[in-house]
Design a protein around this motif. Structure first.
Motif, short mmCIF file in Angstrom:
data_model
loop_
_atom_site.label_atom_id
_atom_site.label_comp_id
_atom_site.label_asym_id
_atom_site.label_seq_id
_atom_site.Cartn_x
_atom_site.Cartn_y
_atom_site.Cartn_z
N GLN A 129 0.82 -1.20 0.00
CA GLN A 129 0.00 0.00 0.00
C GLN A 129 0.86 1.26 0.00
N SER A 130 0.26 2.34 -0.46
CA SER A 130 1.05 3.55 -0.61
C SER A 130 1.64 3.97 0.73
N GLY A 131 2.88 4.40 0.67
CA GLY A 131 3.59 4.80 1.89
C GLY A 131 4.32 3.64 2.55
N GLU A 132 3.99 2.41 2.13
CA GLU A 132 4.69 1.27 2.72
C GLU A 132 6.08 1.14 2.09
N SER A 133 7.01 0.61 2.89
CA SER A 133 8.36 0.52 2.37
C SER A 133 8.57 -0.81 1.65
N LEU A 134 9.44 -0.77 0.66
CA LEU A 134 9.81 -2.00 -0.05
C LEU A 134 10.96 -2.65 0.70
N PRO A 135 11.12 -3.95 0.53
CA PRO A 135 12.25 -4.60 1.20
C PRO A 135 13.55 -3.95 0.74
N SER A 136 14.54 -3.87 1.62
CA SER A 136 15.78 -3.27 1.15
C SER A 136 16.53 -4.27 0.26
N ILE A 137 17.46 -3.71 -0.50
CA ILE A 137 18.03 -4.46 -1.62
C ILE A 137 18.73 -5.75 -1.21
N ARG A 138 19.60 -5.65 -0.20
CA ARG A 138 20.39 -6.85 0.11
C ARG A 138 19.55 -8.04 0.59
N PRO A 139 18.66 -7.86 1.60
CA PRO A 139 17.87 -9.04 2.00
C PRO A 139 17.02 -9.60 0.87
N LEU A 140 16.46 -8.72 0.05
CA LEU A 140 15.63 -9.21 -1.05
C LEU A 140 16.49 -9.98 -2.06
N ALA A 141 17.67 -9.43 -2.37
CA ALA A 141 18.57 -10.11 -3.30
C ALA A 141 18.94 -11.49 -2.76
N ALA A 159 -9.76 -7.91 0.63
CA ALA A 159 -9.16 -8.77 1.66
C ALA A 159 -8.03 -8.04 2.38
N TYR A 160 -7.20 -7.30 1.61
CA TYR A 160 -6.10 -6.58 2.23
C TYR A 160 -6.62 -5.42 3.08
N ASP A 161 -7.66 -4.73 2.57
CA ASP A 161 -8.24 -3.62 3.33
C ASP A 161 -8.79 -4.14 4.64
N HIS A 162 -9.46 -5.28 4.56
CA HIS A 162 -10.06 -5.90 5.73
C HIS A 162 -8.97 -6.24 6.75
N ALA A 163 -7.91 -6.87 6.24
CA ALA A 163 -6.80 -7.25 7.12
C ALA A 163 -6.20 -6.02 7.78
N LYS A 164 -6.15 -4.91 7.05
CA LYS A 164 -5.60 -3.66 7.58
C LYS A 164 -6.46 -3.12 8.73
N SER A 165 -7.78 -3.21 8.55
CA SER A 165 -8.67 -2.57 9.53
C SER A 165 -8.80 -3.41 10.81
N GLU A 166 -8.35 -4.64 10.78
CA GLU A 166 -8.46 -5.49 11.98
C GLU A 166 -7.50 -5.06 13.05
#
Lengths: 143, 296
Positions: free
Chosen positions: A37-49, A136-143
């Protein structure tokens, strides 16, 4: 929960598609479905790689591509984040890009002998599926 | 110094141990920040090439340059910029892991203790253990740790995973490369020789396949996977014996046909479609399959 847990990126070396583009497309679909979702961070490069067992150059290239497409932004020292309203392009340009993709899908449908009506139904079905995921994701967020 | 020099430049390198050439007219260039693979079977000339870069062997003809420098003329400067892990590592067996790392660090101007701590922890290495008591995999882990802590601009790995069990291989290679490239990735170059290509699949940016001392293929990894395709078709009747232009290898087995395409996959697929197969699939070759197909 970190983004990496939700997104479950994977690469397939047998698809013939450049690995960095696979990452680009998967992050874009995660953004479309609401997994990211907007504003969420992406995994940083090294762990994702390391997780995907690919070179960091590949991930860096994917992130650079996403940034140039306006999907994500890099905040120095903080990492990459999904942008809120993510296309910097004018509506015309966005439509034009989409038309190219649709045309390709129509050509594929022709060769796979999927007729017009069935194709349009399929598009509706896929939209419904995406919206279901978003809910489903919105629902999970609001819980 | 000119910073635009490639990390490695090899031009028409030839080296012979006796009469037969071990390396013959080899040319390649490794840009900074890349992970470059040198693939070949045992005896293809990979180690000889590495040794010429290290000034352990002097080229018979041609030249090698490391960051624009001649390893023969500027050996100290070249060695300061790189770290080399040979295929068989040996330590003084009476030293502990701690003592070994301190000993190796004493030859270096710079040694990153954070990386050392991180890797020892990840590999679950006991610093108090004598290196003589380490398994082959653990010795390689110590050697790789020692190669990365000085944060050299170039890492030369000669068959770093051969002789290790598959679990260890899979586990540590991306850990090591990830740790190495973490800071200043644009100036962290890896040149790795191997015949075990699968575990490097995702790490390699570009590669050269060597055979009998010669370069037979140099390509980017993504381009290779785009260009080489395995196409499979199954027919209702015995597979037709048609020639397919651009097919490197063709295998017929009853009703099935398997082709390896080099760049002309789409044309072959179109040609096959006209023969109305029951099923038709195509997938990219992995780098290992490209390697095998090239040497067939």
């Amino acid at each position: 929960m970190t983004v990496g847990d939700v997104m479950m990126l994977q690469v397939n070396f047998k698809s013939g598609k450049p690995v960095y583009l696979q990452v680009v497309d998967q992050i874009k679909s995660a953004a479309a479905s609401g997994a990211l979702q907007s504003g969420e961070s992406l995994p940083s490069i090294r762990p994702l790689a390391e997780e995907l067992r690919v070179n960091r150059n590949t991930i860096a290239k994917a992130y650079a591509e996403l940034e140039s497409q306006g999907v994500i932004e890099t905040l120095p020292g903080k990492g990459c984040f999904l942008k809120a309203n993510h296309s910097p392009l004018k509506k015309d340009a966005r439509r034009k890009m989409l038309i190219e993709e649709i045309d390709q899908a129509i050509v594929a449908a022709h060769h796979l002998q999927v007729p017009r009506g069935e194709f349009v139904d399929l598009v509706r079905e896929r939209f419904d599926l995406l919206e279901e995921k978003q809910r489903a994701y919105d629902h999970a967020k609001s819980e | 110094m000119n910073t635009s020099n490639p990390a490695i430049e090899i031009n028409h390198l030839t080296y012979a141990y006796s009469k037969a050439d071990a390396v013959q007219d080899l040319s390649l260039s490794v840009a900074r920040g890349k992970c470059y693979g040198l693939f070949g079977r045992n005896g293809a000339g990979k180690t000889t090439t590495m040794k010429c870069l290290l000034n352990l062997l002097r080229p018979r003809a041609g030249r090698v340059r490391v960051f624009g420098l001649d390893p023969n003329q500027r050996e100290v400067e070249v060695k300061r910029k790189l770290a080399y892990v040979p295929d068989a590592v040996a330590f003084y067996p009476w030293m502990t892991v701690r003592e070994t790392l301190d000993y190796l660090a004493s030859f270096r101007a710079h040694w990153n203790r954070d990386i050392e701590r991180d890797l020892l922890h990840r590999f679950r290495l006991n610093a108090a253990q004598k290196t003589g008591a380490l398994s082959k995999g653990q010795k390689t882990q110590v050697a790789l740790t020692a190669a990365i802590c000085p944060e050299p601009e170039l890492l030369l790995l000669d068959e770093p995973t051969s002789g290790l069990d598959p679990i260890v291989r899979r586990e540590f290679i991306e850990t090591v490369i990830g740790a190495y490239q973490e800071s200043d990735p644009g100036n962290r170059t890896i040149f790795v020789s191997t015949h075990l290509i699968t575990e490097f699949e995702g790490l390699i940016d570009e590669f050269t396949v060597m055979d009998a001392g010669r370069a037979v293929l140099t390509l980017g990894a993504d381009q290779a996977r785009e260009r080489y395709q395995k196409i499979r078709a199954r027919f209702a009747n015995p597979a037709p014996t048609v020639e397919f232009k651009g097919a490197m290898h063709t295998r017929r087995d009853g009703r099935e046909l398997e082709l390896i395409a080099n760049g002309e996959g789409p044309q072959i697929v179109e040609q096959l479609k006209l023969l109305a197969p029951e099923s038709l699939t195509s997938e990219a070759l992995t780098l290992e399959e490209v390697f095998v197909a090239t040497l067939k």
